[in-house]
Design an enzyme around this catalytic site. Structure first.
Site, PDB file in Angstrom:
ATOM      1  N   GLU A  97      12.814  23.832 -59.275  1.00  0.00           N
ATOM      2  CA  GLU A  97      11.493  23.787 -58.632  1.00  0.00           C
ATOM      3  C   GLU A  97      10.429  23.262 -59.587  1.00  0.00           C
ATOM      4  OE1 GLU A  97      11.009  24.265 -55.373  1.00  0.00           O
ATOM      5  OE2 GLU A  97      13.168  24.309 -55.516  1.00  0.00           O
ATOM      6  N   HIS A 157      10.569  19.504 -59.898  1.00  0.00           N
ATOM      7  CA  HIS A 157       9.874  18.751 -58.834  1.00  0.00           C
ATOM      8  C   HIS A 157       8.394  18.578 -59.199  1.00  0.00           C
ATOM      9  CE1 HIS A 157      12.839  18.135 -55.741  1.00  0.00           C
ATOM     10  NE2 HIS A 157      13.128  19.415 -55.610  1.00  0.00           N
TER      11      HIS A 157
HETATM   12 ZN   LIG Z   1      14.732  20.282 -54.662  1.00  0.00          ZN
END
Ligand SMILES: [Zn+2]
Length: 265
Positions: free
Chosen positions: A134, A137
């Site tokens: 996460e 990203h």
């Molecule tokens: Zn992802």
């Protein structure tokens, strides 16, 4: 149009050079990072207030501490992939919800849902794998790229207008783009890059990067068990693909030495 082409070229990221994994940064980043981070922070704040009103914010102190401890190990590794991350105002919160989900919004706003921890029975290394993915990203600015795209689509503004008249975009429009950006699926390339960067963050933080493959095996099992029922929410924003576990395992030799080096210390 020459100026426009130049602006887009400048916005396109170059390959990140370092030991470990190799990925490239997002292109077409029309919105300034500061604008994206501000509107993500507003969205995140609103979500956390709503959870608090429902009595669903950080109710399990032990789990919250566990998540924040893991984040404290991962975050110092993040500037390697995005130097601006040093200035981010990181937050980690836990929402009580059956939803199998987790995210990190632009600027380091992390949320885990109790559903993903409980239903996948996550170990610390597996939490680190998901959190690392996460965070990746956000570091690779996939949210910023999606917000830029969403803005162009939903507002119908031309690229030129977006580049030259950003100041005229309303806060409402930006919030709309931020909301859409966390509810849309990432592209396969973004998923692969985030897997790799997430593994490296975890490895450097001292967590076994092999846990990334375990997470996806568990996610597959959970999906199969759900049958025709609701598949894990996480998969709607992070579409799985057949070669995912294979790709993760193929890249392990690049990050396992980093993990071993930390462990030896
Ligand atoms: Zn992802």
């Amino acid at each position: 149009m020459r100026t426009l082409a130049l602006a887009l070229c400048l916005a396109a990221g170059s390959a990140l050079a370092q030991s470990g994994v190799e990925v490239s940064k997002s292109r077409l980043l029309l919105l300034p990072a500061a604008t994206v981070e501000r509107s993500a922070a507003q969205q995140y704040g609103a979500m956390m207030r709503e959870a608090a009103q429902k009595g669903a914010l950080n109710t399990d102190r032990q789990q919250v501490e566990r998540l924040r401890n893991i984040a404290r190990q991962l975050i110092p590794q993040s500037t390697r992939f995005n130097p601006n991350a040093e200035k981010w105002r990181w937050e980690v919160n836990l929402i009580s919800s059956k939803s199998v989900n987790a995210f990190c919004m632009p600027g380091g706003k992390i949320a885990f849902f109790t559903g993903i921890i409980d239903q996948l029975q996550l170990t610390d290394a597996e939490v680190a794998a998901i959190m690392g993915h996460e965070i990746a990203h956000a570091l690779l600015e996939h949210g910023r790229a999606r917000m830029s795209q969403q803005l162009l689509k939903s507002a119908g503004v031309s690229i030129a207008a977006a580049v030259f008249n950003l100041g005229q975009l309303s806060a409402e429009l930006l919030n709309q783009a931020a909301g859409l950006a966390i509810s849309l699926p990432y592209a396969r390339k973004q998923e692969t890059d985030s897997d790799l960067v997430g593994m490296e963050l975890a490895a450097r933080a001292g967590y076994d990067p092999r846990a990334a493959a375990d997470v996806w095996r568990k996610m597959t099992k959970l999906t199969q068990a759900a049958g025709k029922g609701q598949p894990p929410q996480f998969l709607s924003t992070h579409p799985g693909h057949e070669s995912r576990i294979r790709d993760i395992e193929a890249n392990l030799p690049k990050v396992l030495p980093l993990h071993d080096a930390v462990r030896r210390k």
